[in-house]
Design a protein around this motif. Structure first.
Motif, PDB file in Angstrom:
ATOM      1  N   PHE A 170      31.571 -28.678  10.924  1.00 29.87           N
ATOM      2  CA  PHE A 170      31.465 -27.460  10.125  1.00 29.87           C
ATOM      3  C   PHE A 170      32.861 -26.905   9.926  1.00 29.87           C
ATOM      4  O   PHE A 170      33.806 -27.314  10.602  1.00 29.87           O
ATOM      5  CB  PHE A 170      30.567 -26.434  10.823  1.00 29.87           C
ATOM      6  N   LYS A 171      32.998 -25.964   9.012  1.00 28.37           N
ATOM      7  CA  LYS A 171      34.314 -25.381   8.747  1.00 28.37           C
ATOM      8  C   LYS A 171      34.918 -24.833  10.039  1.00 28.37           C
ATOM      9  O   LYS A 171      34.282 -24.089  10.758  1.00 28.37           O
ATOM     10  CB  LYS A 171      34.200 -24.265   7.698  1.00 28.37           C
ATOM     11  N   GLY A 172      36.152 -25.205  10.288  1.00 27.88           N
ATOM     12  CA  GLY A 172      36.854 -24.716  11.466  1.00 27.88           C
ATOM     13  C   GLY A 172      36.702 -25.582  12.691  1.00 27.88           C
ATOM     14  O   GLY A 172      37.469 -25.445  13.651  1.00 27.88           O
ATOM     15  N   LEU A 173      35.734 -26.510  12.677  1.00 23.19           N
ATOM     16  CA  LEU A 173      35.466 -27.270  13.892  1.00 23.19           C
ATOM     17  C   LEU A 173      36.424 -28.436  14.106  1.00 23.19           C
ATOM     18  O   LEU A 173      36.303 -29.154  15.095  1.00 23.19           O
ATOM     19  CB  LEU A 173      34.019 -27.756  13.916  1.00 23.19           C
ATOM     20  N   LEU A 211      44.307 -17.520  14.538  1.00 24.73           N
ATOM     21  CA  LEU A 211      43.928 -16.674  15.653  1.00 24.73           C
ATOM     22  C   LEU A 211      42.525 -16.093  15.510  1.00 24.73           C
ATOM     23  O   LEU A 211      41.626 -16.404  16.280  1.00 24.73           O
ATOM     24  CB  LEU A 211      44.955 -15.543  15.806  1.00 24.73           C
ATOM     25  N   LEU A 212      42.306 -15.279  14.498  1.00 29.40           N
ATOM     26  CA  LEU A 212      41.019 -14.605  14.368  1.00 29.40           C
ATOM     27  C   LEU A 212      39.910 -15.569  13.946  1.00 29.40           C
ATOM     28  O   LEU A 212      38.797 -15.499  14.457  1.00 29.40           O
ATOM     29  CB  LEU A 212      41.139 -13.453  13.367  1.00 29.40           C
ATOM     30  N   GLY A 213      40.217 -16.472  13.027  1.00 26.24           N
ATOM     31  CA  GLY A 213      39.230 -17.461  12.604  1.00 26.24           C
ATOM     32  C   GLY A 213      38.728 -18.318  13.749  1.00 26.24           C
ATOM     33  O   GLY A 213      37.518 -18.455  13.962  1.00 26.24           O
ATOM     34  N   ASP A 217      34.983 -19.047  15.430  1.00 26.93           N
ATOM     35  CA  ASP A 217      34.466 -20.408  15.540  1.00 26.93           C
ATOM     36  C   ASP A 217      33.995 -20.730  16.959  1.00 26.93           C
ATOM     37  O   ASP A 217      33.120 -21.580  17.151  1.00 26.93           O
ATOM     38  CB  ASP A 217      35.539 -21.425  15.120  1.00 26.93           C
ATOM     39  N   CYS A 218      34.578 -20.053  17.963  1.00 32.07           N
ATOM     40  CA  CYS A 218      34.165 -20.298  19.344  1.00 32.07           C
ATOM     41  C   CYS A 218      32.694 -19.960  19.548  1.00 32.07           C
ATOM     42  O   CYS A 218      31.980 -20.662  20.264  1.00 32.07           O
ATOM     43  CB  CYS A 218      35.027 -19.476  20.309  1.00 32.07           C
ATOM     44  N   PHE A 219      32.244 -18.895  18.903  1.00 33.49           N
ATOM     45  CA  PHE A 219      30.837 -18.514  19.040  1.00 33.49           C
ATOM     46  C   PHE A 219      29.934 -19.530  18.331  1.00 33.49           C
ATOM     47  O   PHE A 219      28.831 -19.832  18.801  1.00 33.49           O
ATOM     48  CB  PHE A 219      30.617 -17.103  18.487  1.00 33.49           C
TER      49      PHE A 219
END
Length: 237
Positions: A170-173, A211-213, A217-219
């Motif tokens: 997924f996006k960011g992974l 940083l914020l993104g 993504d961690c959640f």
């Protein structure tokens, strides 16, 4: 030709880097420890990157490409590479070449004993803000995933393709590839690699992306970890 390793190169508006990219990857192919081909993934570039890509592939039989209809992001480009790979091993490197293709050989030395080998950038040549935001983001991600990795954003990795194809991207992974291998009960390791300043083109990630993104993504990763299906076939007809 019996290739063993595919290098994925995500590309988005990198026309100023394309000639150097061709030169450096061609040099690496001559010293690669495994028979290697290159898959250039054009993530909907709006500059002349596609023209360069087609020219490169026309004159180099070891180079191939995929072109997206529109920009989909780095994770999508990496996933497309995984989906189209037909070699036992797959890896990727950024088109800005802030990491060195020859360091793939360092990672390939370890891949027999691991399922993912990732670089960790030693003596990073980035700005203070970029380095600090990456350091904080990696600390937060490590607390969520317990993957033990210091630099998951390092754009130099080698993965056994069977594991890569099972990653639900997924996006960011793309920052969570080591953690996603651990979910498959795979083994991972990090190896120090060289790092260089960007000498052409523009970085595609700002403070939010670094940083914020990743915090958000961690959640998403925690949700995925809870729902992840992992099975092993004991016997079949």
């Amino acid at each position: 030709m019996d290739y063993q390793f595919t290098i994925i190169v995500p590309i988005y508006n990198e026309e100023d880097n394309m000639e150097r990219l061709e030169s450096e990857l061609t040099k690496y192919l001559s010293i690669a420890s495994k028979k290697t081909k290159v898959l250039l993934v054009n993530d909907g570039s709006k500059d002349k990157s596609q023209t360069f890509i087609e020219t490169i592939c026309e004159r180099n039989t070891h180079f191939h490409y995929i072109q997206f209809e529109k920009n989909c992001g780095l994770s999508a480009a990496i996933k497309a590479g995984f989906d189209h790979a037909d070699t036992p091993l797959v890896g990727y490197i950024d088109s800005d070449l802030q990491t060195a293709p020859e360091d793939f050989n360092l990672l390939l030395e370890q891949i027999e004993h691991y399922d993912l080998v990732t670089g960790v950038r030693s003596n990073r040549k980035d700005s203070f803000v970029k380095n600090m935001s990456s350091l904080i983001a990696n600390g937060i991600r490590r607390a969520f995933t317990n993957d033990g990795m210091d630099d998951t954003g390092c754009p130099l990795k080698v993965i056994k393709t069977a594991y890569a194809k099972r990653i639900p991207m997924f996006k960011g992974l793309h920052r969570f590839l080591p953690a996603m291998i651990l979910l498959q009960n795979g083994k991972i390791i990090q190896i120090p690699v060289q790092h260089f300043p960007r000498i052409a083109g523009q970085a595609k990630f700002g403070l939010w992306n670094r940083l914020l993104g990743p915090l958000a993504d961690c959640f998403a990763y925690l949700w995925m970890k809870k729902k992840y299906i992992n099975y092993t076939v004991a016997k079949k007809s």
